[in-house]
Design a protein around this motif. Structure first.
Motif, PDB file in Angstrom:
ATOM      1  N   LYS A   3      -1.115   4.204   6.186  1.00  0.00           N
ATOM      2  CA  LYS A   3      -1.229   3.283   4.935  1.00  0.00           C
ATOM      3  C   LYS A   3      -2.635   3.506   4.271  1.00  0.00           C
ATOM      4  CE  LYS A   3       2.363   0.265   5.432  1.00  0.00           C
ATOM      5  NZ  LYS A   3       3.445  -0.026   4.728  1.00  0.00           N
ATOM      6  N   ILE A   4      -2.478   3.795   2.806  1.00  0.00           N
ATOM      7  CA  ILE A   4      -3.836   4.242   2.197  1.00  0.00           C
ATOM      8  C   ILE A   4      -4.401   3.032   1.400  1.00  0.00           C
ATOM      9  CG2 ILE A   4      -4.922   5.890   0.778  1.00  0.00           C
ATOM     10  CD1 ILE A   4      -3.149   7.927   2.177  1.00  0.00           C
ATOM     11  N   ILE A   5      -5.525   2.678   1.561  1.00  0.00           N
ATOM     12  CA  ILE A   5      -5.956   1.311   0.663  1.00  0.00           C
ATOM     13  C   ILE A   5      -6.373   1.852  -0.913  1.00  0.00           C
ATOM     14  CG2 ILE A   5      -7.683  -0.585   0.467  1.00  0.00           C
ATOM     15  CD1 ILE A   5      -7.448  -0.542   3.405  1.00  0.00           C
ATOM     16  N   HIS A   6      -7.210   2.763  -0.743  1.00  0.00           N
ATOM     17  CA  HIS A   6      -7.710   3.051  -2.084  1.00  0.00           C
ATOM     18  C   HIS A   6      -7.125   4.534  -2.820  1.00  0.00           C
ATOM     19  CE1 HIS A   6     -11.400   1.578   0.471  1.00  0.00           C
ATOM     20  NE2 HIS A   6     -11.082   0.677  -0.621  1.00  0.00           N
ATOM     21  N   GLU A   7      -7.026   4.170  -4.197  1.00  0.00           N
ATOM     22  CA  GLU A   7      -6.265   4.768  -4.991  1.00  0.00           C
ATOM     23  C   GLU A   7      -6.960   6.441  -4.946  1.00  0.00           C
ATOM     24  OE1 GLU A   7      -5.069   4.651  -9.605  1.00  0.00           O
ATOM     25  OE2 GLU A   7      -6.846   4.963  -9.285  1.00  0.00           O
ATOM     26  N   SER A   8      -8.244   6.617  -4.790  1.00  0.00           N
ATOM     27  CA  SER A   8      -8.656   7.834  -4.984  1.00  0.00           C
ATOM     28  C   SER A   8      -8.254   8.762  -3.739  1.00  0.00           C
ATOM     29  CB  SER A   8     -10.069   7.806  -5.177  1.00  0.00           C
ATOM     30  OG  SER A   8     -10.621   7.097  -4.475  1.00  0.00           O
ATOM     31  N   GLU A   9      -7.815   7.957  -2.571  1.00  0.00           N
ATOM     32  CA  GLU A   9      -7.714   8.558  -1.255  1.00  0.00           C
ATOM     33  C   GLU A   9      -6.204   8.861  -1.243  1.00  0.00           C
ATOM     34  OE1 GLU A   9      -9.270   5.727   1.328  1.00  0.00           O
ATOM     35  OE2 GLU A   9     -11.199   6.018   0.393  1.00  0.00           O
ATOM     36  N   ILE A  10      -5.187   8.480  -1.902  1.00  0.00           N
ATOM     37  CA  ILE A  10      -3.865   8.903  -1.975  1.00  0.00           C
ATOM     38  C   ILE A  10      -3.939  10.471  -2.167  1.00  0.00           C
ATOM     39  CG2 ILE A  10      -1.549   8.363  -3.240  1.00  0.00           C
ATOM     40  CD1 ILE A  10      -2.649   5.397  -3.512  1.00  0.00           C
ATOM     41  N   PRO A  11      -2.994  11.037  -1.492  1.00  0.00           N
ATOM     42  CA  PRO A  11      -3.033  12.501  -1.631  1.00  0.00           C
ATOM     43  C   PRO A  11      -2.716  12.923  -3.006  1.00  0.00           C
ATOM     44  CG  PRO A  11      -1.913  11.917   0.472  1.00  0.00           C
ATOM     45  CD  PRO A  11      -2.302  10.671  -0.288  1.00  0.00           C
ATOM     46  N   PHE A  12      -1.536  11.993  -3.924  1.00  0.00           N
ATOM     47  CA  PHE A  12      -1.382  12.331  -5.229  1.00  0.00           C
ATOM     48  C   PHE A  12      -2.498  12.421  -6.065  1.00  0.00           C
ATOM     49  CE2 PHE A  12       0.104  10.906  -9.183  1.00  0.00           C
ATOM     50  CZ  PHE A  12       0.959  11.920  -9.705  1.00  0.00           C
ATOM     51  N   LEU A  61       0.859  -1.118  -0.031  1.00  0.00           N
ATOM     52  CA  LEU A  61       0.007  -0.214  -0.033  1.00  0.00           C
ATOM     53  C   LEU A  61       0.926   1.322  -0.184  1.00  0.00           C
ATOM     54  CD1 LEU A  61      -2.618  -0.727   2.525  1.00  0.00           C
ATOM     55  CD2 LEU A  61      -2.976  -1.016   0.310  1.00  0.00           C
ATOM     56  N   TYR A  62       0.122   2.275  -0.249  1.00  0.00           N
ATOM     57  CA  TYR A  62       0.816   3.751  -0.079  1.00  0.00           C
ATOM     58  C   TYR A  62       1.150   4.092   1.354  1.00  0.00           C
ATOM     59  CZ  TYR A  62       1.474   8.654  -0.517  1.00  0.00           C
ATOM     60  OH  TYR A  62       2.034   9.856  -0.312  1.00  0.00           O
ATOM     61  N   THR A  63       2.407   4.468   1.539  1.00  0.00           N
ATOM     62  CA  THR A  63       2.460   5.054   3.114  1.00  0.00           C
ATOM     63  C   THR A  63       2.481   6.616   2.808  1.00  0.00           C
ATOM     64  OG1 THR A  63       3.766   2.946   3.345  1.00  0.00           O
ATOM     65  CG2 THR A  63       3.874   4.558   4.842  1.00  0.00           C
ATOM     66  N   ASN A  64       1.690   7.045   3.524  1.00  0.00           N
ATOM     67  CA  ASN A  64       2.387   8.493   3.767  1.00  0.00           C
ATOM     68  C   ASN A  64       3.599   8.900   4.669  1.00  0.00           C
ATOM     69  OD1 ASN A  64       1.915  11.325   4.378  1.00  0.00           O
ATOM     70  ND2 ASN A  64      -0.601  11.599   4.565  1.00  0.00           N
ATOM     71  N   PRO A  65       4.481   9.614   3.679  1.00  0.00           N
ATOM     72  CA  PRO A  65       5.499   9.676   4.197  1.00  0.00           C
ATOM     73  C   PRO A  65       5.467  10.651   5.618  1.00  0.00           C
ATOM     74  CG  PRO A  65       5.615  11.031   2.033  1.00  0.00           C
ATOM     75  CD  PRO A  65       4.236  10.367   2.390  1.00  0.00           C
ATOM     76  N   GLY A  66       4.671  11.679   5.650  1.00  0.00           N
ATOM     77  CA  GLY A  66       4.656  12.557   6.723  1.00  0.00           C
ATOM     78  C   GLY A  66       3.993  11.843   8.177  1.00  0.00           C
ATOM     79  N   THR A  67       2.943  10.835   7.786  1.00  0.00           N
ATOM     80  CA  THR A  67       2.249  10.238   8.942  1.00  0.00           C
ATOM     81  C   THR A  67       2.374   8.788   9.240  1.00  0.00           C
ATOM     82  OG1 THR A  67       0.265   9.828   7.580  1.00  0.00           O
ATOM     83  CG2 THR A  67       0.311  11.978   8.911  1.00  0.00           C
ATOM     84  N   LYS A 115      12.516  18.443  -7.300  1.00  0.00           N
ATOM     85  CA  LYS A 115      12.579  18.173  -5.832  1.00  0.00           C
ATOM     86  C   LYS A 115      11.460  18.353  -5.298  1.00  0.00           C
ATOM     87  CE  LYS A 115      17.268  18.032  -5.915  1.00  0.00           C
ATOM     88  NZ  LYS A 115      18.119  19.293  -5.732  1.00  0.00           N
ATOM     89  N   VAL A 116      10.532  17.050  -5.483  1.00  0.00           N
ATOM     90  CA  VAL A 116       9.270  17.111  -5.003  1.00  0.00           C
ATOM     91  C   VAL A 116       9.109  15.595  -4.688  1.00  0.00           C
ATOM     92  CG1 VAL A 116       8.197  16.848  -7.088  1.00  0.00           C
ATOM     93  CG2 VAL A 116       6.781  17.520  -5.450  1.00  0.00           C
ATOM     94  N   ASN A 117       8.257  15.235  -3.465  1.00  0.00           N
ATOM     95  CA  ASN A 117       8.303  14.016  -2.840  1.00  0.00           C
ATOM     96  C   ASN A 117       7.388  13.053  -4.065  1.00  0.00           C
ATOM     97  OD1 ASN A 117       9.500  13.613  -0.447  1.00  0.00           O
ATOM     98  ND2 ASN A 117       8.174  15.031   0.360  1.00  0.00           N
ATOM     99  N   ASN A 118       6.244  13.616  -4.564  1.00  0.00           N
ATOM    100  CA  ASN A 118       5.372  12.538  -5.581  1.00  0.00           C
ATOM    101  C   ASN A 118       5.812  13.190  -7.009  1.00  0.00           C
ATOM    102  OD1 ASN A 118       4.458  11.476  -2.997  1.00  0.00           O
ATOM    103  ND2 ASN A 118       2.803  12.728  -3.115  1.00  0.00           N
ATOM    104  N   THR A 119       6.354  12.567  -7.795  1.00  0.00           N
ATOM    105  CA  THR A 119       6.632  12.969  -9.063  1.00  0.00           C
ATOM    106  C   THR A 119       5.724  12.213  -9.984  1.00  0.00           C
ATOM    107  OG1 THR A 119       8.223  11.353  -9.626  1.00  0.00           O
ATOM    108  CG2 THR A 119       8.806  13.593  -8.705  1.00  0.00           C
ATOM    109  N   GLY A 130       1.943  17.104  -4.727  1.00  0.00           N
ATOM    110  CA  GLY A 130       3.358  16.617  -4.963  1.00  0.00           C
ATOM    111  C   GLY A 130       3.865  16.340  -3.425  1.00  0.00           C
ATOM    112  N   GLY A 131       3.165  16.379  -2.256  1.00  0.00           N
ATOM    113  CA  GLY A 131       3.659  15.948  -0.887  1.00  0.00           C
ATOM    114  C   GLY A 131       4.916  16.756  -0.510  1.00  0.00           C
TER     115      GLY A 131
END
Ligand SMILES: Cc1cc2nc3c(=O)[nH]c(=O)nc-3n(C[C@H](O)[C@H](O)[C@H](O)COP(=O)(O)O)c2cc1C
Ligand code: SF4
Ligand code: SF4
Ligand code: FES
Length: 640
Positions: free
Chosen positions: A122-131, A113-119, A379-383, A402-403
């Motif tokens: 873990k995020i399950i659903h694609e549409s909830e990933i901040p990117f 799963l996607y892991t939010n680098p700040g917090t 230089k951005v977290n999510n490219t 971009g996180g």
């Protein structure tokens, strides 16, 4: 396949396709865009095929290979529908677990799963990933749902209904009116109103008339058009046929650069399928309208993307710009009226026809409507590729999507608009992005490149890098561009090399005016932007290089030295082992020193010195401190 001859034929086909699909059946979509292929998504696909057979899961699950989802750095990407479970960086070894745990037992595999680098969440659903959450994926959205090689997938999602509406319910003039009312502006760089261009070509007296898709995309780092052409070629084709109908054109070209083999392959397949179904060819959908299209492979020069150069290239000549006394829209291919639009521009058209100009106008700013796809890199977290409504601020794009900047560093600037865009400083982070606002601050929308820079970026070096690219890509036809850019580059090399004088800034400024005002095409016309904008917002950096022989960002090789701090060095020997020129001296328990004569400034010692010591320093604008005498170089414990 019998050609479709009416809107009801299309609707019946759509219903038939949907009737064979069970919306509750699980579907594993695997991104097979170029980015994910580079991460071996092909092997993941083979593993899925094999394992589905082995575990006898063919009835429970479908597998669909899709186009680019945008978050390429996390590829290969797998999204499992209908739940929309998103797994990132999937390897062939993960396939067994995905099938036996997620598909068979409904279990989520945390490690994928996607892991939010700040917090750390873990995020399950694609549409909830901040990117993804903060994007509006209208043009790009179907890339993740359809197999670009399957016209049925496109039709299942209402594909070609806009074409049917345009051909069977609207006159060509009404189509143009709708596109004009929507205020669609060209996504290829200039932002010219699309409806007006169509009207000019339609009203031009000569015949035949041509339409062209511009998929040259020579900007370094940009791949929006590539991903659309690869991932959803039918959306571009549908827009093109609608445009051709509105303009009164019966022949078109899709200009794709040769270096985009997957885009060429998928577009070829799409054209064949569209011909077979009756969306191309004679009497399209029974409307009486005829249209055919060919692919032209471009040889890959940046300047060939310019409209008149591209037209020359299709005619079989050298892809060089021509003076535009008369626009391509009136005299283009073989001197006949030609409408050239960018890939993304064409792909917006079916959305406008299906949903109406008022819906389209509800998104964006006063002068720029709809959405725009950007290639967010640097230089951005999510490219990756992001699609946002016009008017979103730079801050939202960089931080919410971009996180933010990696390692908590500070934002310094963003370069937008491709190689000849300007660098925008921090004070404009809240600027709403649209065609006009970017121009006001000395940059441009261009085709949608965005490069984020942090404090470790030297702005003079950045201006030098882009000027170098543009000097290389200048076709050489006109002197201000050819010679002016070379001279600008020479001065910039002198500045970053510590050899420039204060008069050089004035010379540079004079040259930017000559190149901007005296060049034939927009390559030269916009090429000075990186220099003009960095001189405007980061002049102090130019001055530091010239007056103090100092690179504030510690980037320019000629102006920095590497030095080992004797207080910090623990004589671990790592730098000695890795230095390629043997420039470092020292033994076990003896503090190391760098011989400046032998040092080639490769930075290896800086990189390998352990973080806990951080003994290698970069200095600029000051000489290296004298070497400490041998007796004091022995680590203090030893001396005691
Ligand atoms: C040097 C140069 C390179 C260009 N490259 C591209 C390109 O790769 N793709 C593109 O769509 N437009 C490119 N353009 C802009 C085209 O000239 C033209 O304006 C555009 O394709 C028109 O389509 P639009 O109205 O949909 O934006 C370039 C322009 C210049 C000056
Ligand atoms: S401005 Fe530069 S790229 Fe354009 S025609 Fe002149 S020399 Fe060629
Ligand atoms: S790597 Fe760092 S700590 Fe180790 S010897 Fe070199 S400078 Fe000293
Ligand atoms: S290619 Fe897979 S996300 Fe872009």
């Amino acid at each position: 396949m019998k050609k479709l001859k009416s809107s009801s034929d299309l609707e019946n086909l759509r219903k038939e396709i949907l009737s064979k699909r069970d919306p509750k059946k699980m579907c594993i979509t695997l991104c097979s865009g170029t980015g994910c292929r580079a991460y071996a998504s092909e092997k993941v696909n083979i593993a899925f095929q094999d394992e589905i057979k082995k575990q006898k899961l063919g009835k429970e699950v479908d597998i669909r290979r899709t186009g680019c989802h945008g978050f390429c750095e996390k590829g290969p990407i797998v999204v499992i529908y209908p739940e929309e479970i998103c797994y990132l960086q999937v390897k062939p070894e993960d396939v067994f677990d995905i099938l036996s745990q997620t598909i068979k037992e409904g279990k989520i595999i945390e490690r994928l799963l996607y892991t939010n680098p700040g917090t750390g969440e873990k995020i399950i659903h694609e549409s909830e990933i901040p990117f993804y959450k903060n994007q509006k994926r209208l043009v790009f959205g179907n890339n993740r749902k359809i197999d670009p090689k399957s016209i049925d997938d496109y039709i299942a999602l209402n594909g070609y209904t806009a074409l049917s509406k345009a051909l069977l319910e609207l006159t060509p003039e009404q189509v143009i009116e709708e596109v004009k009312k929507a205020n669609l502006r060209g996504r290829g760089g200039g932002g010219f109103p699309t409806g007006r261009k169509w009207e000019t070509t339609r009203n031009a007296p000569a015949a035949p008339k041509y339409v062209i898709v511009n998929c040259d995309e020579g900007d370094p780092g940009a791949y929006m058009d590539r991903s659309l052409m690869e991932g959803n070629p039918h959306s571009v084709l549908e827009g093109l046929v609608i445009g051709a109908y509105a303009i009164g054109s019966h022949e078109g070209f899709i200009y794709v650069r040769q270096e985009y083999p997957l885009a060429v392959e998928n577009t070829e397949i799409a054209i064949k399928q569209a011909e077979e179904y009756g969306f191309l060819g004679e009497d399209i959908l029974g409307s009486g309208f005829n249209f055919k299209v060919k692919i032209h492979r471009g040889a890959g020069a940046f300047v060939s993307g310019e409209s008149s150069a591209l037209v020359s290239a299709i005619e079989g000549k050298v892809g060089e710009p021509k003076p535009k006394y008369i626009h391509t829209a009136v005299k283009g291919l073989w001197n006949k009226p030609t409408c050239l639009n960018n890939v993304e521009t064409w792909a917006n058209v079916p959305l406008i026809i299906n949903n109406g100009a008022d819906w389209y106008r509800s998104m964006g700013t006063e002068g720029s409507k709809g959405t725009k796809i950007f290639s967010l890199v640097g230089k951005v977290n999510n490219t990756g590729l992001v699609e946002v409504p016009m008017g979103m601020t730079l801050r939202s794009i960089i931080y919410d999507i971009g996180g933010g900047i990696p390692n908590g560093k500070k934002f310094k600037a963003i370069q937008t608009g491709g190689p000849s865009g300007g660098c925008i400083p921090e004070q404009f982070l809240d600027l709403p992005i649209d065609f006009d606002e970017l121009t006001k601050v000395g940059s441009m929308m261009g085709s949608g490149g965005m490069i984020v820079m942090d404090g470790d970026t030297c702005m003079v070096d950045i201006a030098r890098y882009f000027t170098n690219f543009l000097a290389d890509e200048s076709c050489g036809k006109c002197i201000p561009c050819r010679e002016g850019l070379r001279h600008m580059l020479k001065i910039l090399n002198n500045i970053t090399g510590g050899k420039a004088t204060e008069e050089d800034i004035k010379r540079l400024e004079d040259l930017t005016e000559v190149v901007r005002d005296g060049s034939l095409c927009a390559l030269g016309g916009t090429a000075p932007n990186p220099v003009i904008s960095t001189l405007k917002y980061f002049r102090d950096e130019y001055e530091a290089h010239i007056k103090e022989k100092r690179c504030p960002a510690l980037v320019c090789k000629e102006l920095i030295i590497y030095y080992i701090d004797p207080e910090k060095c623990q004589a671990c020997g790592l730098c000695v082992k890795n230095c390629p020129t043997g420039a470092i001296y020292g033994k076990k328990k003896i503090v190391h020193i760098i011989n400046q004569e032998k040092c080639i400034k490769c930075g290896t010692c800086f990189d390998v010195c352990p973080d806990k010591f951080s003994a290698v320093l970069r200095l600029s604008g000051e000489p290296a401190p004298p070497d400490v005498p041998r007796e004091t170089r022995i680590k203090s414990k030893e001396r005691r």
